[in-house]
Design a protein around this motif. Structure first.
Motif, PDB file in Angstrom:
ATOM      1  N   ILE A 132      24.504   2.261  26.618  1.00 50.63           N
ATOM      2  CA  ILE A 132      23.549   3.138  26.006  1.00 50.63           C
ATOM      3  C   ILE A 132      22.333   3.354  26.902  1.00 50.63           C
ATOM      4  N   VAL A 133      21.969   4.641  26.899  1.00 53.34           N
ATOM      5  CA  VAL A 133      20.741   5.358  27.822  1.00 53.34           C
ATOM      6  C   VAL A 133      19.595   5.415  26.738  1.00 53.34           C
ATOM      7  N   LEU A 134      18.324   4.704  27.437  1.00 55.52           N
ATOM      8  CA  LEU A 134      17.206   5.137  26.574  1.00 55.52           C
ATOM      9  C   LEU A 134      16.525   6.632  26.848  1.00 55.52           C
ATOM     10  N   SER A 152       3.995  10.661  20.192  1.00 53.79           N
ATOM     11  CA  SER A 152       3.580   9.529  19.691  1.00 53.79           C
ATOM     12  C   SER A 152       2.166   8.996  20.461  1.00 53.79           C
ATOM     13  N   THR A 153       1.685   7.818  20.219  1.00 57.38           N
ATOM     14  CA  THR A 153       0.459   7.395  20.965  1.00 57.38           C
ATOM     15  C   THR A 153       1.096   6.387  21.892  1.00 57.38           C
ATOM     16  N   ARG A 154       2.279   6.052  21.913  1.00 58.19           N
ATOM     17  CA  ARG A 154       2.665   5.037  23.096  1.00 58.19           C
ATOM     18  C   ARG A 154       3.284   5.869  24.421  1.00 58.19           C
ATOM     19  N   SER A 155       2.979   5.172  25.544  1.00 59.40           N
ATOM     20  CA  SER A 155       3.304   5.676  26.825  1.00 59.40           C
ATOM     21  C   SER A 155       4.662   5.395  27.223  1.00 59.40           C
ATOM     22  N   ALA A 156       5.230   6.242  28.186  1.00 54.53           N
ATOM     23  CA  ALA A 156       6.636   6.205  28.396  1.00 54.53           C
ATOM     24  C   ALA A 156       6.792   5.105  29.386  1.00 54.53           C
ATOM     25  N   LEU A 157       5.763   4.874  30.147  1.00 56.06           N
ATOM     26  CA  LEU A 157       5.840   3.672  31.062  1.00 56.06           C
ATOM     27  C   LEU A 157       5.931   2.203  30.250  1.00 56.06           C
ATOM     28  N   GLU A 158       5.055   2.202  29.313  1.00 54.72           N
ATOM     29  CA  GLU A 158       4.953   1.094  28.398  1.00 54.72           C
ATOM     30  C   GLU A 158       6.190   0.668  27.812  1.00 54.72           C
ATOM     31  N   LEU A 159       6.944   1.644  27.040  1.00 53.17           N
ATOM     32  CA  LEU A 159       8.406   1.452  26.500  1.00 53.17           C
ATOM     33  C   LEU A 159       9.224   1.132  27.563  1.00 53.17           C
ATOM     34  N   ALA A 160       9.309   1.979  28.655  1.00 53.74           N
ATOM     35  CA  ALA A 160      10.398   1.463  29.617  1.00 53.74           C
ATOM     36  C   ALA A 160      10.107   0.196  30.345  1.00 53.74           C
ATOM     37  N   ARG A 161       9.090  -0.280  30.503  1.00 58.47           N
ATOM     38  CA  ARG A 161       8.901  -1.667  30.863  1.00 58.47           C
ATOM     39  C   ARG A 161       9.375  -2.755  29.919  1.00 58.47           C
ATOM     40  N   MET A 162       9.069  -2.458  28.412  1.00 55.57           N
ATOM     41  CA  MET A 162       9.488  -3.291  27.266  1.00 55.57           C
ATOM     42  C   MET A 162      10.956  -3.393  27.520  1.00 55.57           C
ATOM     43  N   CYS A 163      11.846  -2.351  27.673  1.00 55.37           N
ATOM     44  CA  CYS A 163      13.316  -2.389  27.500  1.00 55.37           C
ATOM     45  C   CYS A 163      14.008  -2.613  28.860  1.00 55.37           C
ATOM     46  N   ASP A 164      13.276  -2.689  29.768  1.00 53.04           N
ATOM     47  CA  ASP A 164      13.840  -2.934  31.117  1.00 53.04           C
ATOM     48  C   ASP A 164      14.721  -4.010  31.351  1.00 53.04           C
ATOM     49  N   GLY A 165      14.789  -5.189  30.506  1.00 50.98           N
ATOM     50  CA  GLY A 165      15.667  -6.089  30.632  1.00 50.98           C
ATOM     51  C   GLY A 165      16.924  -6.341  29.717  1.00 50.98           C
ATOM     52  N   TRP A 166      16.976  -5.321  28.889  1.00 54.83           N
ATOM     53  CA  TRP A 166      18.208  -5.054  28.071  1.00 54.83           C
ATOM     54  C   TRP A 166      19.404  -4.568  28.728  1.00 54.83           C
ATOM     55  N   PRO A 167      20.537  -4.620  28.225  1.00 58.18           N
ATOM     56  CA  PRO A 167      21.849  -4.172  28.965  1.00 58.18           C
ATOM     57  C   PRO A 167      21.880  -2.754  29.039  1.00 58.18           C
ATOM     58  N   GLU A 188       5.739  13.092  40.997  1.00 50.36           N
ATOM     59  CA  GLU A 188       5.108  11.876  40.844  1.00 50.36           C
ATOM     60  C   GLU A 188       5.241  11.094  39.758  1.00 50.36           C
ATOM     61  N   ALA A 189       5.356  11.656  38.607  1.00 52.17           N
ATOM     62  CA  ALA A 189       5.632  10.902  37.282  1.00 52.17           C
ATOM     63  C   ALA A 189       6.959  10.231  37.366  1.00 52.17           C
ATOM     64  N   GLN A 190       7.890  11.092  37.843  1.00 48.75           N
ATOM     65  CA  GLN A 190       9.188  10.570  37.942  1.00 48.75           C
ATOM     66  C   GLN A 190       9.369   9.177  38.907  1.00 48.75           C
ATOM     67  N   ALA A 191       8.887   9.378  40.072  1.00 50.42           N
ATOM     68  CA  ALA A 191       8.827   8.504  40.885  1.00 50.42           C
ATOM     69  C   ALA A 191       8.031   6.884  40.421  1.00 50.42           C
ATOM     70  N   GLU A 192       6.889   7.347  39.548  1.00 55.90           N
ATOM     71  CA  GLU A 192       6.207   6.057  39.010  1.00 55.90           C
ATOM     72  C   GLU A 192       7.292   5.439  37.966  1.00 55.90           C
ATOM     73  N   MET A 193       8.029   6.202  37.224  1.00 57.42           N
ATOM     74  CA  MET A 193       9.011   5.526  36.358  1.00 57.42           C
ATOM     75  C   MET A 193       9.851   4.909  36.987  1.00 57.42           C
ATOM     76  N   ALA A 194      10.546   5.471  37.993  1.00 56.71           N
ATOM     77  CA  ALA A 194      11.515   4.670  38.833  1.00 56.71           C
ATOM     78  C   ALA A 194      11.084   3.428  39.536  1.00 56.71           C
ATOM     79  N   ALA A 195       9.932   3.662  40.078  1.00 52.80           N
ATOM     80  CA  ALA A 195       9.172   2.381  40.434  1.00 52.80           C
ATOM     81  C   ALA A 195       8.955   1.038  39.541  1.00 52.80           C
ATOM     82  N   ALA A 196       8.493   1.502  38.371  1.00 55.86           N
ATOM     83  CA  ALA A 196       8.074   0.639  37.330  1.00 55.86           C
ATOM     84  C   ALA A 196       9.302  -0.355  36.579  1.00 55.86           C
TER      85      ALA A 196
END
Length: 248
Positions: A132-134, A152-167, A188-196
């Motif tokens: 599964i890919v988010l 939505s009113t949610r940031s992509a980085l916030e959601l990515a970090r929330m799911c980061d420990g899932w398989p 810049e945004a792509q690199a920020e996501m990859a680093a997060a």
């Protein structure tokens, strides 16, 4: 198809499906459609002949309708190409997942339902580990859903970090403002996501040149999805392989 280490780079030619045809939209706008082929399976074979070993398929009708629509076309692409395909668009229930995996696809991209119900995403990731890919589609850093029709009113980085420990197998991060515009990716945004996050991140939106892909690889991206630039011959897969030092 397993998760991809961050030091490797996968190239995903995109095949976006609407009405059984291969199309491209500008910024996710269904009113700004260009039709590139009436035979998506043949288009997939073209990219494989150019060295592609994975494909990214999007059921645009499904994303808008909220359920899979182009399943027969997707199955035809999978059979005709023989390469692992990841598929997104309109997959919002466990039954949709089962139906889509039965088509022979390797991975499924979950967006709208996953973002509306993260607990469900976690359960599906646990049920199908590494498959599964988010899908995080963002407008000005904020997540868009339902075929990009709502922000939505949610940031992509916030959601990515929330799911980061899932398989999960990874994250596809799309900058809607760049998608289909031939304006270059938001590096810049792509690199920020990859680093997060620890999950592999696949960049989508605005890729137009091989040097952009090299920079994204060097900044930690695991892969890129290329759409309009391939269809309009602004970039070719052999050019990408040469820039990445890949022998096909």
């Amino acid at each position: 198809m397993q998760s991809v280490p961050k030091n490797e780079m996968l190239i995903y030619p995109a095949i976006d499906l609407r009405g059984g045809r291969c199309v491209r939209l500008r910024q996710g706008d269904y009113a700004q459609e260009t039709i590139f082929s009436d035979d998506p399976a043949a288009m997939g074979q073209r990219w494989v002949a150019d060295g592609a070993n994975v494909l990214h398929l999007v059921d645009l009708d499904g994303a808008k309708a909220g359920h899979p629509v182009n399943s027969q076309v997707i199955q035809a692409i999978v059979k005709a190409t023989g390469v692992p395909c990841q598929v997104g668009g309109g997959i919002r229930t466990a039954d949709h997942l089962a139906l889509t995996f039965d088509l022979g696809v390797a991975r499924i991209v979950l967006g709208t339902r996953a973002l509306q119900d993260p607990a469900w995403l976690e359960s599906m990731a646990t049920r199908f580990p590494g498959k599964i890919v988010l899908g995080l589609d963002a407008r000005d850093g904020m997540v868009a859903t339902e075929g990009w029709l709502h922000t939505s009113t949610r940031s992509a980085l916030e959601l990515a970090r929330m799911c980061d420990g899932w398989p999960l197998a990874g994250i596809v991060y799309t900058d809607i403002a760049r998608d289909g515009m031939m304006s270059g990716p938001n590096e810049e945004a792509q690199a920020e996501m990859a680093a997060a996050v620890k999950l592999p991140v696949i960049a989508s939106g605005g890729i137009t040149a091989a040097d952009q892909i090299v920079r994204l690889r060097d900044r930690g991206l695991a892969g890129v999805i290329i759409g309009r630039a391939l269809y309009e011959d602004a970039i070719t897969l052999p050019q990408v392989w040469a820039a990445l030092g890949v022998t096909t």
